[in-house]
Design a protein around this motif. Structure first.
Motif, mmCIF file in Angstrom:
data_model
loop_
_atom_site.group_PDB
_atom_site.id
_atom_site.type_symbol
_atom_site.label_atom_id
_atom_site.label_comp_id
_atom_site.label_asym_id
_atom_site.label_seq_id
_atom_site.Cartn_x
_atom_site.Cartn_y
_atom_site.Cartn_z
ATOM 1 N N ILE A 102 2.250 3.690 14.991
ATOM 2 C CA ILE A 102 1.642 3.024 13.823
ATOM 3 C C ILE A 102 0.118 2.998 13.871
ATOM 4 C CG2 ILE A 102 3.678 1.550 13.539
ATOM 5 C CD1 ILE A 102 2.037 -0.790 14.602
ATOM 6 N N ILE A 103 -0.457 3.600 14.909
ATOM 7 C CA ILE A 103 -1.926 3.607 15.002
ATOM 8 C C ILE A 103 -2.551 4.433 13.877
ATOM 9 C CG2 ILE A 103 -2.257 5.655 16.458
ATOM 10 C CD1 ILE A 103 -4.246 3.957 18.090
ATOM 11 N N VAL A 104 -1.685 5.212 13.199
ATOM 12 C CA VAL A 104 -2.169 6.040 12.085
ATOM 13 C C VAL A 104 -2.671 5.186 10.916
ATOM 14 C CG1 VAL A 104 0.068 6.221 10.918
ATOM 15 C CG2 VAL A 104 -1.568 8.087 10.714
ATOM 16 N N ILE A 105 -2.301 3.903 10.879
ATOM 17 C CA ILE A 105 -2.792 3.046 9.786
ATOM 18 C C ILE A 105 -4.295 2.763 9.939
ATOM 19 C CG2 ILE A 105 -0.547 1.947 9.407
ATOM 20 C CD1 ILE A 105 -1.500 -0.463 10.946
ATOM 21 N N ILE A 106 -4.837 3.039 11.139
ATOM 22 C CA ILE A 106 -6.290 2.944 11.331
ATOM 23 C C ILE A 106 -6.894 4.280 10.883
ATOM 24 C CG2 ILE A 106 -8.151 2.625 13.000
ATOM 25 C CD1 ILE A 106 -6.171 1.074 14.742
ATOM 26 N N PRO A 107 -7.858 4.266 9.962
ATOM 27 C CA PRO A 107 -8.427 5.527 9.462
ATOM 28 C C PRO A 107 -8.932 6.446 10.574
ATOM 29 C CG PRO A 107 -9.205 3.661 8.167
ATOM 30 C CD PRO A 107 -8.447 3.079 9.328
ATOM 31 N N TRP A 108 -8.631 7.737 10.414
ATOM 32 C CA TRP A 108 -9.049 8.814 11.328
ATOM 33 C C TRP A 108 -8.404 8.731 12.713
ATOM 34 C CZ3 TRP A 108 -13.184 6.135 8.746
ATOM 35 C CH2 TRP A 108 -13.597 6.771 7.573
ATOM 36 N N MET A 109 -7.366 7.920 12.853
ATOM 37 C CA MET A 109 -6.698 7.837 14.160
ATOM 38 C C MET A 109 -5.383 8.626 14.114
ATOM 39 S SD MET A 109 -8.234 6.395 16.585
ATOM 40 C CE MET A 109 -6.783 6.409 17.607
ATOM 41 N N PRO A 110 -5.243 9.668 14.927
ATOM 42 C CA PRO A 110 -3.990 10.436 14.950
ATOM 43 C C PRO A 110 -2.961 9.756 15.849
ATOM 44 C CG PRO A 110 -5.561 11.425 16.440
ATOM 45 C CD PRO A 110 -6.255 10.228 15.834
ATOM 46 N N GLU A 111 -1.678 9.945 15.544
ATOM 47 C CA GLU A 111 -0.624 9.383 16.395
ATOM 48 C C GLU A 111 -0.492 10.234 17.669
ATOM 49 O OE1 GLU A 111 -0.269 10.735 13.388
ATOM 50 O OE2 GLU A 111 1.371 9.811 12.274
ATOM 51 N N PHE A 178 5.936 13.967 13.739
ATOM 52 C CA PHE A 178 5.169 15.128 13.289
ATOM 53 C C PHE A 178 5.525 15.480 11.840
ATOM 54 C CE2 PHE A 178 4.303 19.768 13.136
ATOM 55 C CZ PHE A 178 2.952 19.711 13.400
ATOM 56 N N GLY A 179 6.809 15.374 11.494
ATOM 57 C CA GLY A 179 7.241 15.637 10.114
ATOM 58 C C GLY A 179 6.587 14.682 9.134
ATOM 59 N N GLY A 180 6.552 13.388 9.499
ATOM 60 C CA GLY A 180 5.904 12.392 8.651
ATOM 61 C C GLY A 180 4.419 12.662 8.507
ATOM 62 N N ALA A 181 3.784 13.107 9.608
ATOM 63 C CA ALA A 181 2.346 13.407 9.570
ATOM 64 C C ALA A 181 2.059 14.591 8.651
ATOM 65 C CB ALA A 181 1.847 13.698 10.987
ATOM 66 N N GLY A 205 0.369 2.582 -6.210
ATOM 67 C CA GLY A 205 0.905 2.114 -4.926
ATOM 68 C C GLY A 205 1.525 3.225 -4.103
ATOM 69 N N THR A 206 1.394 4.492 -4.572
ATOM 70 C CA THR A 206 1.982 5.612 -3.830
ATOM 71 C C THR A 206 1.324 5.784 -2.457
ATOM 72 O OG1 THR A 206 2.348 6.716 -5.950
ATOM 73 C CG2 THR A 206 2.578 8.054 -3.979
ATOM 74 N N ASN A 207 -0.003 5.628 -2.420
ATOM 75 C CA ASN A 207 -0.716 5.759 -1.140
ATOM 76 C C ASN A 207 -0.212 4.727 -0.135
ATOM 77 O OD1 ASN A 207 -2.140 7.560 -2.626
ATOM 78 N ND2 ASN A 207 -4.135 6.575 -2.409
ATOM 79 N N PHE A 208 -0.089 3.487 -0.602
ATOM 80 C CA PHE A 208 0.361 2.413 0.292
ATOM 81 C C PHE A 208 1.822 2.631 0.716
ATOM 82 C CE2 PHE A 208 2.549 -1.667 0.796
ATOM 83 C CZ PHE A 208 1.832 -2.192 1.863
ATOM 84 N N ALA A 209 2.657 3.048 -0.272
ATOM 85 C CA ALA A 209 4.080 3.259 0.035
ATOM 86 C C ALA A 209 4.255 4.354 1.083
ATOM 87 C CB ALA A 209 4.835 3.630 -1.237
ATOM 88 N N LEU A 210 3.466 5.432 0.960
ATOM 89 C CA LEU A 210 3.543 6.543 1.914
ATOM 90 C C LEU A 210 3.090 6.095 3.304
ATOM 91 C CD1 LEU A 210 4.358 9.520 1.321
ATOM 92 C CD2 LEU A 210 1.941 10.078 1.521
ATOM 93 N N LEU A 211 1.996 5.327 3.314
ATOM 94 C CA LEU A 211 1.470 4.833 4.592
ATOM 95 C C LEU A 211 2.457 3.865 5.234
ATOM 96 C CD1 LEU A 211 -1.014 4.768 6.493
ATOM 97 C CD2 LEU A 211 -1.792 2.760 5.232
ATOM 98 N N PHE A 212 3.064 3.013 4.410
ATOM 99 C CA PHE A 212 4.014 2.031 4.943
ATOM 100 C C PHE A 212 5.266 2.724 5.493
ATOM 101 C CE2 PHE A 212 7.788 -0.637 4.384
ATOM 102 C CZ PHE A 212 7.430 -1.737 5.137
ATOM 103 N N PHE A 213 5.782 3.709 4.732
ATOM 104 C CA PHE A 213 7.033 4.345 5.150
ATOM 105 C C PHE A 213 6.841 5.192 6.404
ATOM 106 C CE2 PHE A 213 10.213 7.717 5.147
ATOM 107 C CZ PHE A 213 11.368 6.972 5.009
ATOM 108 N N PHE A 214 5.868 6.140 6.356
ATOM 109 C CA PHE A 214 5.694 7.052 7.496
ATOM 110 C C PHE A 214 4.881 6.423 8.622
ATOM 111 C CE2 PHE A 214 6.488 10.203 4.077
ATOM 112 C CZ PHE A 214 7.626 10.772 4.627
#
Length: 244
Positions: A102-111, A178-181, A205-214
């Protein structure tokens, strides 16, 4: 092709030491993400530790509920073989993988877990822990005897089964993250540069929904699946003959 940029990994090499093999290449985003994850985990644990001293703290209540749920899950899976060490290992594994996902929710941070090297290392760690406690529970002689049961011709199949368990648990985590990324990257690349698409994605809300799901839901789910598989392997490995 969009999404293939994720396959282009920045690496740091040890050519200057004469080590020019691929084995000695260091994946910079993965190493950076892993150390930041460890640092964040420590930062989160500091206020949690302090909250445990305050009986009226909401955080203390939430933490004790979380610990009780995980301890109950470990006790149900391991039965008489439950120990505090197993509980600590399983809980730490879950928290580390969860934060890596879930660190991907921080901008520019890769999982870190979208790198196969990370998931293979986690799979190997899980395998080694399980096998060490299997040897402690049964003894080295009984442990090795299982590889030739019921006849010695089964030895290669048992070895392949152990290797397959590492590959299965590692590739499952890697593939899902990786698939989600890739899906998130393709979506963001598509709307990038278009004010209309970016505004629509934000307002709908598509951006938020995508971020929340993946980012959060998928991250939590895959961390839990990896932890449960490890707990199941451990439970089978330490099971004594009279419990089978």
């Amino acid at each position: 092709m969009k999404g293939t940029e994720l396959l282009e990994i920045k690496t740091w090499t040890l050519y200057w030491l004469g080590l020019d093999h691929k084995f000695f290449e260091v994946n910079i985003p993965t190493i950076t993400g892993t150390w930041i994850t460890i640092f964040l985990l420590i930062l989160i644990l500091i206020p949690i530790n302090r909250s445990l001293r305050n009986k009226n703290s909401i955080l203390r209540h939430a933490v004790t509920k979380f610990i009780a749920a995980f301890m109950d899950m470990c006790q149900q899976s391991l039965g008489d073989n439950f120990s505090f060490n197993h509980f600590c290992f399983i809980t730490t594994l879950f928290l580390f993988i969860l934060l890596c996902n879930i660190i991907v929710i921080i901008p520019w941070m890769p999982e870190p877990t979208k790198d196969l090297n990370t998931t293979l290392a986690l799979g190997l760690l899980s395998f080694l822990y399980t096998q060490i406690y299997a040897i402690k529970s049964h003894g080295i002689k009984a442990y090795l005897k299982e590889y030739t049961s019921p006849i010695f011709l089964m030895f290669p199949l048992h070895v392949l089964g152990k290797i397959a368990s590492i590959i299965s648990i590692s590739f499952r985590l890697f593939g899902n993250i990786f698939g989600g990324a890739i899906i998130s990257h393709i979506y963001l690349s598509t709307i990038e540069g278009s004010i209309i698409y970016e505004t629509l994605g934000l307002l709908s809300g598509t951006n938020f929904a995508l971020l929340f799901f993946f980012g959060i839901f998928e991250g939590f789910l895959q961390a839990f699946v990896f932890t449960m598989l490890t707990l199941t392997y451990l439970s089978i490995a330490v099971q004594t003959s009279h419990e089978e």
